[in-house]
Every structure is written in structure tokens, then in C-alpha cells.
Design a protein around this motif. Structure first.
Motif, PDB file in Angstrom:
ATOM      1  N   ASN A  78       0.825  -1.203   0.000  1.00 17.43           N
ATOM      2  CA  ASN A  78       0.000   0.000   0.000  1.00 17.43           C
ATOM      3  C   ASN A  78       0.864   1.259   0.000  1.00 17.43           C
ATOM      4  O   ASN A  78       0.588   2.225  -0.717  1.00 17.43           O
ATOM      5  N   GLN A  79       1.925   1.257   0.784  1.00 18.53           N
ATOM      6  CA  GLN A  79       2.813   2.410   0.822  1.00 18.53           C
ATOM      7  C   GLN A  79       3.585   2.555  -0.484  1.00 18.53           C
ATOM      8  O   GLN A  79       3.737   3.661  -1.010  1.00 18.53           O
ATOM      9  N   GLY A  82       1.386   4.030  -3.144  1.00 21.58           N
ATOM     10  CA  GLY A  82       0.876   5.377  -2.904  1.00 21.58           C
ATOM     11  C   GLY A  82      -0.398   5.466  -2.099  1.00 21.58           C
ATOM     12  O   GLY A  82      -0.999   6.533  -2.002  1.00 21.58           O
ATOM     13  N   GLY A  83      -0.838   4.338  -1.533  1.00 20.65           N
ATOM     14  CA  GLY A  83      -2.030   4.371  -0.691  1.00 20.65           C
ATOM     15  C   GLY A  83      -3.267   4.858  -1.409  1.00 20.65           C
ATOM     16  O   GLY A  83      -4.108   5.552  -0.828  1.00 20.65           O
ATOM     17  N   GLY A  84      -3.397   4.522  -2.685  1.00 24.02           N
ATOM     18  CA  GLY A  84      -4.561   4.930  -3.455  1.00 24.02           C
ATOM     19  C   GLY A  84      -4.405   6.268  -4.159  1.00 24.02           C
ATOM     20  O   GLY A  84      -5.303   6.711  -4.871  1.00 24.02           O
ATOM     21  N   VAL A  85      -3.266   6.918  -3.963  1.00 25.15           N
ATOM     22  CA  VAL A  85      -2.992   8.201  -4.618  1.00 25.15           C
ATOM     23  C   VAL A  85      -1.763   7.998  -5.507  1.00 25.15           C
ATOM     24  O   VAL A  85      -0.649   7.828  -5.004  1.00 25.15           O
ATOM     25  N   VAL A  86      -1.977   8.007  -6.804  1.00 32.97           N
ATOM     26  CA  VAL A  86      -0.899   7.682  -7.740  1.00 32.97           C
ATOM     27  C   VAL A  86       0.323   8.566  -7.546  1.00 32.97           C
ATOM     28  O   VAL A  86       1.463   8.093  -7.610  1.00 32.97           O
ATOM     29  N   SER A  87       0.103   9.832  -7.292  1.00 35.07           N
ATOM     30  CA  SER A  87       1.227  10.771  -7.152  1.00 35.07           C
ATOM     31  C   SER A  87       2.121  10.439  -5.960  1.00 35.07           C
ATOM     32  O   SER A  87       3.253  10.912  -5.888  1.00 35.07           O
ATOM     33  N   ARG A  88       1.608   9.627  -5.032  1.00 32.44           N
ATOM     34  CA  ARG A  88       2.398   9.234  -3.858  1.00 32.44           C
ATOM     35  C   ARG A  88       3.107   7.901  -4.051  1.00 32.44           C
ATOM     36  O   ARG A  88       3.846   7.457  -3.160  1.00 32.44           O
TER      37      ARG A  88
END
Length: 224
Positions: A78-79, A82-88
Motif C-alpha cells: 500500500n505504501q 501510494g495508498g490509493g494516490v498515484v502521485s504518492r
């Protein structure tokens, strides 16, 4: 002494592990005055295992038999993703942060892998097919990842003068949790035969990474 502690201690005492952490590349980065092109070789080759790692973790989740291990590795995945945020996602941050340091994004993601890099990625793929090898590769990766990432950060800083690389900073913040989750995945009771397989897989991973850095020493001269 429990089987879990035994595996952890055996991995920490592995001669292959000790040889890897003493690799000449890591010492070379500490003292070398790197040209930008030397650092680029490392950054471009590192992309390949970085890009494959979320796929490796997802495949590992599918072969781990118990929900505790699945949960632990899913947290790492998950980390990484990006935890559901592509930019992360780590690979997105990697490309953007290296671009800010002056490295061409198309070269970072488009340079062909060396044979040793391809062998490393293939090793991760093969390891994700079985519980024991998956656990061995996960644990070995997470316990040495910060050493490797820090070396990349130092290489970039020495070559470009740019400090505060976001990708490196995120790893420094998240890696202790990744190590804890990797250890948690080993908590399930393992038979002596399974322990042997986990240790053998971890050693294989460190050998593959040693080959990766051997080639970088040859190509870049760092640590030669």
C-alpha cells in the motif's frame, strides 16, 4: 528459542548478507566525486527493480497462506503504491525527484537493464511463486533497502549538489515500518525445512543484488 527468532538471527548472521553490506560500491559512494553520468547509471538501473517491486509484493500476498502475513505485506504494498494516490507511489516520486535533480525522465524509465539487473528482477519474479522464497526475498530486501537507498541519495547529492531528495526522505520515514512488517510476516510457525528455504532465498537475493552492484562498479568505476 522460537523458530521466528532463529530465522531472524540466521539471516542477520549470514556470510552472504555480510558480504553484501560490505560491498565496495557503498564505501565508494561515501568518498567518490561522482560525475552526473556516473550517478545516472545507478538511477537508470535502479528503476527496473523499483518498478517491479509492487508487482512482486502483490504476487507474494497471493502465495502467503495466513492472513497475518498477507496483512503485513499488504501494508508495505500500500505504501509502495501510494495508498490509493498515484502521485504518492514510490516510482512516481522517484522519477519526479530525479528529474528535479536534472536526470532525464525518459532515460530513467527507458534505459535497457544490464544482464545483472534483468537477472535481479527475474529473481524477484521467481521468488514470488512460493511462500518460503517470497518471505526470504521480502525480509532480505527490507533489511537492506535503506542502505541501498541511502547510497542512491548520496550519489545524487555528490553528482548534482541537490539535497533533500523526496524519494530518499520517504524511504527514511517508511523503512522502519517496512522492516517491522517484514518481520511480522515471519511470525507464522515455520518448519525446519521452511526455515532453510527462507534463509536460502534471502541469500540468493543478496547474491543477485551483489551482482547488480558489481556491474555498476564495472560501468561507473565507483568502488573499483
Amino acid at each position: 528459542m522460537t523458530a521466528t527468532v532463529s530465522v531472524e538471527e540466521r539471516l542477520a548472521e549470514s556470510p552472504v548478507y555480510r558480504d553484501f553490506v560490505a560491498h565496495s560500491f557503498f564505501a565508494g559512494v561515501e568518498s567518490a566525486n561522482l560525475a552526473k553520468e556516473q550517478a545516472a547509471l545507478l538511477i537508470e538501473q535502479w528503476w527496473h527493480p523499483l518498478h517491479y517491486f509492487p508487482t512482486f509484493l502483490a504476487r507474494c500476498v497471493s502465495v502467503l497462506p495466513d492472513i497475518a502475513a498477507k496483512s503485513a505485506i499488504t501494508r508495505i504494498l500500500n505504501q509502495e503504491a501510494g495508498g490509493g494516490v498515484v502521485s504518492r507511489a514510490h516510482e512516481v516520486i522517484y522519477v519526479k525527484s530525479m528529474a528535479k535533480c536534472g536526470f532525464d525522465a525518459e532515460r530513467v524509465t527507458g534505459t535497457a537493464p544490464y544482464a545483472e539487473t534483468a537477472a535481479l528482477v527475474a529473481g524477484y519474479e521467481a521468488a514470488s511463486a512460493r511462500q518460503e522464497s517470497a518471505l526470504g526475498f521480502i525480509f532480505a530486501t527490507e533489511t537492506t533497502d535503506l542502505l541501498m537507498v541511502s547510497s542512491i541519495g548520496k550519489a545524487v547529492e555528490r553528482a548534482t549538489g541537490v539535497t533533500g531528495n523526496k524519494w530518499v526522505t520517504i524511504h527514511v520515514a517508511q523503512e522502519p515500518d517496512h522492516v517491522d512488517q517484514a518481520k511480522a510476516a515471519l511470525l507464522a510457525g515455520l518448519s525446519p525445512e521452511q526455515e532453510e528455504a527462507v534463509v536460502a532465498a534471502a541469500d540468493e537475493m543478496w547474491r543477485l543484488w551483489s551482482g547488480f552492484f558489481d556491474r555498476l562498479v564495472t560501468e561507473s568505476g565507483v568502488g573499483a
